[in-house]
Design an enzyme around this catalytic site. Structure first.
Site, PDB file in Angstrom:
ATOM      1  N   GLU A 117      -5.713  -3.491  -1.173  1.00  0.00           N
ATOM      2  CA  GLU A 117      -6.184  -4.613  -0.356  1.00  0.00           C
ATOM      3  C   GLU A 117      -7.284  -5.424  -1.058  1.00  0.00           C
ATOM      4  O   GLU A 117      -7.683  -6.483  -0.571  1.00  0.00           O
ATOM      5  CB  GLU A 117      -6.720  -4.095   0.983  1.00  0.00           C
ATOM      6  CG  GLU A 117      -5.651  -3.623   1.951  1.00  0.00           C
ATOM      7  CD  GLU A 117      -5.296  -2.145   1.799  1.00  0.00           C
ATOM      8  OE1 GLU A 117      -5.533  -1.596   0.700  1.00  0.00           O
ATOM      9  OE2 GLU A 117      -4.787  -1.561   2.761  1.00  0.00           O
ATOM     10  N   THR A 133       0.862  -1.176   0.000  1.00  0.00           N
ATOM     11  CA  THR A 133       0.000   0.000   0.000  1.00  0.00           C
ATOM     12  C   THR A 133       0.898   1.226   0.000  1.00  0.00           C
ATOM     13  O   THR A 133       2.001   1.189   0.543  1.00  0.00           O
ATOM     14  CB  THR A 133      -0.876   0.059   1.266  1.00  0.00           C
ATOM     15  OG1 THR A 133       0.005   0.086   2.400  1.00  0.00           O
ATOM     16  CG2 THR A 133      -1.783  -1.151   1.372  1.00  0.00           C
ATOM     17  N   TRP A 145     -20.742  16.046   9.786  1.00  0.00           N
ATOM     18  CA  TRP A 145     -19.693  15.716   8.812  1.00  0.00           C
ATOM     19  C   TRP A 145     -19.927  16.406   7.474  1.00  0.00           C
ATOM     20  O   TRP A 145     -21.045  16.423   6.965  1.00  0.00           O
ATOM     21  CB  TRP A 145     -19.662  14.213   8.549  1.00  0.00           C
ATOM     22  CG  TRP A 145     -19.093  13.423   9.675  1.00  0.00           C
ATOM     23  CD1 TRP A 145     -18.819  13.870  10.939  1.00  0.00           C
ATOM     24  CD2 TRP A 145     -18.740  12.034   9.642  1.00  0.00           C
ATOM     25  NE1 TRP A 145     -18.321  12.849  11.695  1.00  0.00           N
ATOM     26  CE2 TRP A 145     -18.257  11.716  10.927  1.00  0.00           C
ATOM     27  CE3 TRP A 145     -18.759  11.052   8.665  1.00  0.00           C
ATOM     28  CZ2 TRP A 145     -17.819  10.439  11.253  1.00  0.00           C
ATOM     29  CZ3 TRP A 145     -18.327   9.778   8.989  1.00  0.00           C
ATOM     30  CH2 TRP A 145     -17.855   9.480  10.272  1.00  0.00           C
ATOM     31  N   LYS A 174     -15.159  17.741  10.204  1.00  0.00           N
ATOM     32  CA  LYS A 174     -16.164  17.654  11.266  1.00  0.00           C
ATOM     33  C   LYS A 174     -16.474  19.053  11.759  1.00  0.00           C
ATOM     34  O   LYS A 174     -15.750  19.618  12.555  1.00  0.00           O
ATOM     35  CB  LYS A 174     -15.664  16.745  12.383  1.00  0.00           C
ATOM     36  CG  LYS A 174     -15.467  15.318  11.882  1.00  0.00           C
ATOM     37  CD  LYS A 174     -14.887  14.398  12.921  1.00  0.00           C
ATOM     38  CE  LYS A 174     -14.491  13.078  12.283  1.00  0.00           C
ATOM     39  NZ  LYS A 174     -13.071  12.933  11.973  1.00  0.00           N
TER      40      LYS A 174
HETATM   41  P1  AMP Z   1      -4.810   2.348  -3.296  1.00  0.00           P
HETATM   42  O1  AMP Z   1      -4.673   1.201  -2.393  1.00  0.00           O
HETATM   43  O2  AMP Z   1      -3.557   3.148  -3.463  1.00  0.00           O
HETATM   44  O3  AMP Z   1      -5.378   1.955  -4.617  1.00  0.00           O
HETATM   45  O4  AMP Z   1      -5.840   3.357  -2.628  1.00  0.00           O
HETATM   46  C1  AMP Z   1      -7.145   2.966  -2.302  1.00  0.00           C
HETATM   47  C2  AMP Z   1      -7.958   4.172  -1.921  1.00  0.00           C
HETATM   48  O5  AMP Z   1      -8.080   5.071  -3.027  1.00  0.00           O
HETATM   49  C3  AMP Z   1      -9.386   3.855  -1.554  1.00  0.00           C
HETATM   50  O6  AMP Z   1      -9.501   3.387  -0.228  1.00  0.00           O
HETATM   51  C4  AMP Z   1     -10.073   5.193  -1.760  1.00  0.00           C
HETATM   52  O7  AMP Z   1      -9.875   6.064  -0.668  1.00  0.00           O
HETATM   53  C5  AMP Z   1      -9.323   5.749  -2.953  1.00  0.00           C
HETATM   54  N1  AMP Z   1     -10.087   5.505  -4.175  1.00  0.00           N
HETATM   55  C6  AMP Z   1      -9.900   4.550  -5.099  1.00  0.00           C
HETATM   56  N2  AMP Z   1     -10.780   4.675  -6.113  1.00  0.00           N
HETATM   57  C7  AMP Z   1     -11.556   5.739  -5.818  1.00  0.00           C
HETATM   58  C8  AMP Z   1     -12.662   6.386  -6.451  1.00  0.00           C
HETATM   59  N3  AMP Z   1     -13.143   5.997  -7.626  1.00  0.00           N
HETATM   60  N4  AMP Z   1     -13.218   7.445  -5.810  1.00  0.00           N
HETATM   61  C9  AMP Z   1     -12.750   7.878  -4.627  1.00  0.00           C
HETATM   62  N5  AMP Z   1     -11.711   7.328  -3.990  1.00  0.00           N
HETATM   63  C10 AMP Z   1     -11.117   6.273  -4.572  1.00  0.00           C
END
Ligand code: AMP
Length: 542
Positions: free
Chosen positions: A331, A186, A444, A439
């Site tokens: 994940e 990650t 929110w 907040k």
């Molecule tokens: P990653 O593991 O780097 O792919 O990041 C995952 C995170 O990216 C998710 O938990 C979201 O917070 C954000 N994310 C991924 N796709 C979207 C989307 N279409 N809209 C908003 N947030 C997104």
């Protein structure tokens, strides 16, 4: 009573075998770091991948050993995807945009024994070569005549020599489908990156789901260009889905700017692409600036961050490119939801349909999701109430690599860290990361809505909304904005743009105009950096 069907393990190598046998003449095209366009077929890919797998085995590495890459999207990276996992080793795709200390941390934590890299990353690899503890072989992914003449990297091997050292007489071993295939970390903005270890089984099931019509909708008549890097959650599964469906693959290498991408779209007849909003912004600026049109592009997948409605509109209305909004995470391999229409949306107006597309979409089969309140009680899918988003499924992480137990799961569900609503049709909409929620006086405010409105203003290039400390309301929204080049825009004009679009009290308290907004290694806005810089802005200006 058991069924009486064949038991065949779900292995990634079977995808390549299928592509070679049934789509052997389909092309794989790559823009190389050498500067030229490389073109070959799935038959060539399969042959060279067997040679590479044999060479990897000949290096004397044990089963399950981790092999790292620091590489762009290209045919050699594709060969590594299949050779390493297919031979029973684990491919660890490292994000080269991370800081050298984090790259070192990942290579050490994964205990990589070999590190393959594109020559672009030679300086990075030279800077970490003496620090990474377990790496025994460094391999430069470059033609032999372009190997660096002198380097501080000990015993540097050439990818082409390594591959050519073996013939292609190699049979893919019948691995257990639960064995690990790939390992991604990650891009955690706080703390060390965490490893997610995908199995052959989870990858295959994810590939079936990704290829479906209401998912990424891949087929043998497509030419797919994954802009999303192969070091960002397996390029969202496209290297696998392309082999499963026999699609043509077009790899952009290091050329991710609008001009380079547009040229490749046109010269290779690309029908479908996938990437994060920041990349598409660059592409749109390029085509808008020069008045260009796409001649073959039919659809694009946008995910990784919320797709601003203004971008959606531009693709759909100005260029006839259908936007597939998707949400996922490292994940989750990464696909969780994809925004495809239902029959009832067909008769709707473009505005109504775009309102649906702005949501992150419906759960793909194989992933189950729900939203809960802070006590863990499930919230209704009414499209109104927002809660913490939890998921479970066939390709969802159960525990992080080298972590004891499954402590982070909640009753068998994975807490995503996202806050979302789900409507009665099952469409999920992310309102925020839980740590980015604003907040205000106990209520929110979702920052994504506020950003989307700002980005719909014709003078705004990019906008991020953060929680700024407030003496009365604890926190209030503060908008950080990059204007389009040459645009004239005042704070008052931008704040007035919110009138009638949201509840009055959601309107940001102030606007800070900046030259750039910091982005992380996967193109997401680094909000914690903006908070560090501006969280006292409203207190100062009160
Ligand atoms: P990653 O593991 O780097 O792919 O990041 C995952 C995170 O990216 C998710 O938990 C979201 O917070 C954000 N994310 C991924 N796709 C979207 C989307 N279409 N809209 C908003 N947030 C997104």
């Amino acid at each position: 009573m058991n069924g009486q069907m064949m038991q065949m393990p779900l292995l990634t190598s079977s995808l390549l075998v299928h592509a070679e046998r049934h789509h052997g003449d389909q092309q794989v095209v790559s823009r190389r770091v050498e500067g030229d366009i490389h073109r070959y077929t799935y038959t060539d890919l399969a042959r060279r991948t067997r040679q590479l797998a044999k060479a990897i085995v000949a290096l004397g590495l044990g089963d399950g050993v981790r092999i790292g890459t620091l590489a762009w999207n290209g045919y050699r990276h594709m060969e590594l995807y299949y050779a390493v996992s297919g031979a029973g080793r684990v491919l660890n795709t490292i994000n080269p945009r991370l800081h050298a200390d984090q790259v070192t941390y990942i290579a050490d934590h994964a205990e990589n024994q070999v590190l393959f890299f594109d020559l672009t990353f030679l300086p990075l690899v030279e800077s970490i070569a003496s620090r990474v503890k377990t790496v025994r072989h460094f391999v430069a992914m470059i033609d032999k005549d372009q190997m660096p003449a002198s380097t501080s990297i000990p015993n540097l091997l050439c990818y082409e020599d390594l591959t050519a050292s073996q013939d292609d007489q190699f049979t893919w071993p019948p691995l257990d489908e639960q064995e690990a295939a790939t390992l991604c970390y990650t891009s955690g903005t706080t703390g060390n990156p965490k490893g997610v270890l995908y199995s052959h089984r989870s990858t295959l099931l994810h590939t079936f789901a990704a290829a479906l019509p209401d998912s990424l909708n891949c087929s043998a008549s497509d030419a797919i260009l994954p802009v999303v890097p192969m070091f960002h959650v397996n390029a969202w599964g496209l290297p696998y889905a392309a082999c499963m469906t026999g699609a043509k693959l077009v790899f952009p290498g290091a050329g991710l700017d609008g001009k380079s991408l547009f040229e490749l779209f046109e010269s290779e007849g690309v029908t479908m692409a996938a990437g994060v909003p920041t990349v598409w912004q660059g592409l749109l600026n390029h085509v808008q600036g020069l008045g260009l049109k796409f001649s073959t592009m039919r659809r694009t997948v946008i995910g990784g961050s919320a797709c601003p409605p203004a971008m959606l509109r531009a693709f759909e209305e100005d260029y006839g490119v259908h936007v597939i909004h998707a949400w996922g995470m490292t994940e989750l391999s990464p696909l969780g939801t994809v925004c495809a229409f239902k029959a009832k949306h067909q008769a709707q107006t473009p505005e109504q349909r775009q309102a649906v597309q702005a949501k992150q979409g419906r759960a793909v089969f194989g992933v189950d999701m729900k939203i809960v309140n802070p006590d863990g009680d499930e919230l209704p899918c009414d499209g109104q109430q927002a809660g913490d988003l939890l998921v479970r499924g066939h390709w969802v992480v159960s525990r992080y690599f080298r972590e004891e137990g499954t402590g982070h799961l909640q009753d068998g569900w994975f807490p995503t860290g996202d806050v979302a609503k789900i409507d009665s049709d099952g469409y999920m909409q992310i309102t925020d990361r839980s740590k980015d929620v604003i907040k205000s006086g106990g209520e929110w405010i979702g920052s994504i809505d506020l950003e989307n409105i700002a980005m719909a203003h014709p003078s705004v290039m990019m906008a991020a909304c953060i929680a700024a400390k407030h003496s009365k309301w604890d926190e209030r929204p503060l908008l950080v904005v990059v204007k389009k080049p040459g645009a004239v825009l005042s704070r008052e004009e931008l704040l007035a743009f919110y009138d009638g679009k949201i509840a009055k009290w959601w309107t940001p308290d102030d606007v800070v105009f900046v030259d750039t907004i910091p982005l992380g290694a996967t193109g997401k806005v680094l909000k914690h950096r903006l908070r560090d810089q501006y969280e006292n802005h409203l207190l100062r200006s009160a």
